[in-house]
Scaffold this motif. Structure first.
Motif, PDB file in Angstrom:
ATOM      1  N   ASP A 201       0.823  -1.214   0.000  1.00  0.00           N
ATOM      2  CA  ASP A 201       0.000   0.000   0.000  1.00  0.00           C
ATOM      3  C   ASP A 201       0.855   1.262   0.000  1.00  0.00           C
ATOM      4  N   ILE A 202       1.889   1.294   0.840  1.00  0.00           N
ATOM      5  CA  ILE A 202       2.753   2.476   0.921  1.00  0.00           C
ATOM      6  C   ILE A 202       3.455   2.722  -0.409  1.00  0.00           C
ATOM      7  N   VAL A 203       3.988   1.661  -0.985  1.00  0.00           N
ATOM      8  CA  VAL A 203       4.732   1.789  -2.241  1.00  0.00           C
ATOM      9  C   VAL A 203       3.790   2.144  -3.393  1.00  0.00           C
ATOM     10  N   GLU A 204       2.606   1.567  -3.402  1.00  0.00           N
ATOM     11  CA  GLU A 204       1.645   1.884  -4.462  1.00  0.00           C
ATOM     12  C   GLU A 204       1.236   3.355  -4.424  1.00  0.00           C
ATOM     13  N   LYS A 205       1.005   3.888  -3.244  1.00  0.00           N
ATOM     14  CA  LYS A 205       0.615   5.294  -3.131  1.00  0.00           C
ATOM     15  C   LYS A 205       1.725   6.221  -3.612  1.00  0.00           C
ATOM     16  N   HIS A 206       2.966   5.831  -3.377  1.00  0.00           N
ATOM     17  CA  HIS A 206       4.084   6.687  -3.784  1.00  0.00           C
ATOM     18  C   HIS A 206       4.284   6.679  -5.298  1.00  0.00           C
ATOM     19  N   TYR A 207       4.296   5.499  -5.907  1.00  0.00           N
ATOM     20  CA  TYR A 207       4.594   5.392  -7.342  1.00  0.00           C
ATOM     21  C   TYR A 207       3.342   5.414  -8.211  1.00  0.00           C
ATOM     22  N   GLN A 208       2.169   5.358  -7.580  1.00  0.00           N
ATOM     23  CA  GLN A 208       0.900   5.388  -8.306  1.00  0.00           C
ATOM     24  C   GLN A 208       0.754   4.217  -9.279  1.00  0.00           C
ATOM     25  N   VAL A 209       1.219   3.048  -8.845  1.00  0.00           N
ATOM     26  CA  VAL A 209       1.081   1.833  -9.645  1.00  0.00           C
ATOM     27  C   VAL A 209       1.147   0.643  -8.692  1.00  0.00           C
ATOM     28  N   LYS A 210       0.422  -0.407  -9.017  1.00  0.00           N
ATOM     29  CA  LYS A 210       0.441  -1.594  -8.162  1.00  0.00           C
ATOM     30  C   LYS A 210       1.778  -2.316  -8.293  1.00  0.00           C
ATOM     31  N   PRO A 211       2.437  -2.597  -7.171  1.00  0.00           N
ATOM     32  CA  PRO A 211       3.709  -3.326  -7.227  1.00  0.00           C
ATOM     33  C   PRO A 211       3.518  -4.767  -7.689  1.00  0.00           C
ATOM     34  N   ILE A 212       4.614  -5.349  -8.121  1.00  0.00           N
ATOM     35  CA  ILE A 212       4.667  -6.760  -8.499  1.00  0.00           C
ATOM     36  C   ILE A 212       5.078  -7.568  -7.271  1.00  0.00           C
ATOM     37  N   ILE A 213       4.447  -8.711  -7.067  1.00  0.00           N
ATOM     38  CA  ILE A 213       4.828  -9.614  -5.979  1.00  0.00           C
ATOM     39  C   ILE A 213       5.649 -10.757  -6.559  1.00  0.00           C
ATOM     40  N   TYR A 214       6.855 -10.939  -6.013  1.00  0.00           N
ATOM     41  CA  TYR A 214       7.694 -12.080  -6.386  1.00  0.00           C
ATOM     42  C   TYR A 214       7.739 -13.057  -5.217  1.00  0.00           C
ATOM     43  N   THR A 215       7.456 -14.301  -5.487  1.00  0.00           N
ATOM     44  CA  THR A 215       7.666 -15.360  -4.506  1.00  0.00           C
ATOM     45  C   THR A 215       7.585 -16.698  -5.221  1.00  0.00           C
ATOM     46  N   TYR A 216       7.916 -17.758  -4.520  1.00  0.00           N
ATOM     47  CA  TYR A 216       7.867 -19.068  -5.156  1.00  0.00           C
ATOM     48  C   TYR A 216       6.489 -19.705  -4.971  1.00  0.00           C
ATOM     49  N   PHE A 217       6.245 -20.694  -5.787  1.00  0.00           N
ATOM     50  CA  PHE A 217       4.918 -21.284  -5.936  1.00  0.00           C
ATOM     51  C   PHE A 217       4.316 -21.728  -4.602  1.00  0.00           C
ATOM     52  N   LYS A 218       5.044 -22.519  -3.832  1.00  0.00           N
ATOM     53  CA  LYS A 218       4.494 -23.073  -2.598  1.00  0.00           C
ATOM     54  C   LYS A 218       4.276 -21.999  -1.540  1.00  0.00           C
ATOM     55  N   PHE A 219       5.134 -20.977  -1.531  1.00  0.00           N
ATOM     56  CA  PHE A 219       4.977 -19.909  -0.541  1.00  0.00           C
ATOM     57  C   PHE A 219       3.698 -19.119  -0.808  1.00  0.00           C
ATOM     58  N   LYS A 220       3.426 -18.853  -2.068  1.00  0.00           N
ATOM     59  CA  LYS A 220       2.213 -18.101  -2.392  1.00  0.00           C
ATOM     60  C   LYS A 220       0.964 -18.890  -2.021  1.00  0.00           C
ATOM     61  N   THR A 221       0.937 -20.160  -2.366  1.00  0.00           N
ATOM     62  CA  THR A 221      -0.247 -20.954  -2.057  1.00  0.00           C
ATOM     63  C   THR A 221      -0.413 -21.163  -0.557  1.00  0.00           C
ATOM     64  N   ARG A 222       0.683 -21.067   0.203  1.00  0.00           N
ATOM     65  CA  ARG A 222       0.606 -21.261   1.651  1.00  0.00           C
ATOM     66  C   ARG A 222       0.251 -19.979   2.390  1.00  0.00           C
ATOM     67  N   TYR A 223       0.862 -18.849   2.014  1.00  0.00           N
ATOM     68  CA  TYR A 223       0.714 -17.631   2.808  1.00  0.00           C
ATOM     69  C   TYR A 223       0.030 -16.474   2.077  1.00  0.00           C
ATOM     70  N   LEU A 224       0.100 -16.436   0.757  1.00  0.00           N
ATOM     71  CA  LEU A 224      -0.415 -15.284   0.013  1.00  0.00           C
ATOM     72  C   LEU A 224      -1.523 -15.697  -0.945  1.00  0.00           C
ATOM     73  N   ASN A 225      -2.336 -16.627  -0.509  1.00  0.00           N
ATOM     74  CA  ASN A 225      -3.390 -17.151  -1.370  1.00  0.00           C
ATOM     75  C   ASN A 225      -4.707 -16.401  -1.210  1.00  0.00           C
ATOM     76  N   ASP A 226      -4.709 -15.354  -0.390  1.00  0.00           N
ATOM     77  CA  ASP A 226      -5.906 -14.544  -0.211  1.00  0.00           C
ATOM     78  C   ASP A 226      -6.227 -13.814  -1.518  1.00  0.00           C
ATOM     79  N   PRO A 227      -7.506 -13.709  -1.892  1.00  0.00           N
ATOM     80  CA  PRO A 227      -7.863 -13.045  -3.158  1.00  0.00           C
ATOM     81  C   PRO A 227      -7.335 -11.623  -3.286  1.00  0.00           C
ATOM     82  N   VAL A 228      -7.085 -10.939  -2.162  1.00  0.00           N
ATOM     83  CA  VAL A 228      -6.599  -9.563  -2.244  1.00  0.00           C
ATOM     84  C   VAL A 228      -5.248  -9.490  -2.951  1.00  0.00           C
ATOM     85  N   PHE A 229      -4.447 -10.547  -2.861  1.00  0.00           N
ATOM     86  CA  PHE A 229      -3.131 -10.534  -3.498  1.00  0.00           C
ATOM     87  C   PHE A 229      -3.212 -10.793  -5.002  1.00  0.00           C
TER      88      PHE A 229
END
Length: 298
Positions: A201-229
């Motif tokens: 949120d902080i970075v998006e407000k500064h650059y006025q663009v949605k940041p890219i999320i980098y992570t590996y497959f299993k980490f995303k499905t385990r911790y960042l699988n919420d629809p908001v991401f």
């Protein structure tokens, strides 16, 4: 026939007749089969055991890393069906010969289109080669991006402002990237998600663009699988496979960490973009109005 003798137990008024030593127990069914097997059968059975062992060893230990081993020995395989290739770099690649990379660097016979560059880590660390790499990437005609490596030891807010104070993105650059690979042990899953969202949120407000999320497959499905991401472009790290298991939308795929290119000593990560060069340029800051129509059509 052995001579019988009478044994009287002390204090007991009964006697027991001893008939001599007992005979050997009859061997079991499978033992008798083995005893009567011909010699060649032992060789066949041993060969079958070895074949099964080799199969499972390859399936569990060689196959999953075949892409990596072939790359290490010069026989590189690439995911098929993609034409837009790029790399990501940091101080681990040392001093890069940018002229050599620009003139002779290709991946699967395609030119290198984009370069992701490590900028910051945690709340205080800046990659020692960031400024030179960031400048040289643009000077040599590559679409460039900058990423922050998320630390589990400092608050997300401090990390976000450290990235902002270090990275001055310009029109034509890719959106900022958050590289998140570990969860703090002292945070619940929900607290961790909120921390990641705070950085975004902080970075998006500064650059006025949605940041890219980098992570590996299993980490995303385990911790960042919420629809908001799913609202953020996803750069997936999934090595040594020719196709992705991940079924959701994604923009970038880091498919190996043992690529080799002219101008770079040692190995470097290879990536592909899921789309055309026109689509890649559409992702950049400033978009078509400030970059120019010609740049999109190259």
């Amino acid at each position: 026939m052995p001579k019988r003798r009478v044994v009287r137990r002390k204090g007991v008024g009964t006697t027991r007749t001893y008939h001599g030593p007992r005979g050997h127990r009859k061997p079991g069914f499978f033992v008798r089969i083995l005893q009567h097997m011909p010699g060649w059968a032992y060789w066949v059975g041993g060969g079958a055991v070895v074949a099964v062992y080799v199969y499972f060893f390859y399936y569990f230990f060689v196959g999953p890393f075949g892409f990596r081993w072939r790359a290490l020995y010069g026989d590189v395989s690439y995911p098929e069906g993609y034409e837009i290739h790029g790399i990501d770099i940091s101080h681990h690649q040392g001093r890069i010969n940018w002229d050599e990379l620009k003139d002779n660097g290709t991946i699967n016979h395609c030119p290198i289109r984009f370069v992701m560059i490590k900028a910051t880590e945690g709340a205080t660390r800046t990659d020692e080669n960031f400024r030179d790499n960031f400048y040289q990437a643009r000077e040599n005609g590559f679409t460039r991006g900058a990423y922050h490596f998320y630390s589990v030891h400092t608050p997300a807010e401090q990390q976000a402002y450290h990235f902002i104070s270090t990275v001055k993105l310009e029109n034509g650059d890719l959106p900022p990237v958050l590289d998140v690979e570990h969860k703090p042990k002292n945070q619940t899953d929900e607290q961790f998600k909120n921390s990641v969202l705070q950085w975004l949120d902080i970075v998006e407000k500064h650059y006025q663009v949605k940041p890219i999320i980098y992570t590996y497959f299993k980490f995303k499905t385990r911790y960042l699988n919420d629809p908001v991401f799913d609202e953020y472009p996803y750069w997936i790290a999934h090595y040594y496979v020719d196709s992705l298991e991940y079924q959701g939308p994604w923009k970038f795929w880091q498919h190996t960490d043992v690529g080799r290119l002219p101008g770079i000593k040692g190995t470097v990560d290879f990536n592909i973009y899921n789309g055309s060069y026109y689509d890649l340029r559409q992702m950049t800051l400033g978009s078509q109005e400030t970059i120019g129509e010609k740049a999109y059509r190259e």
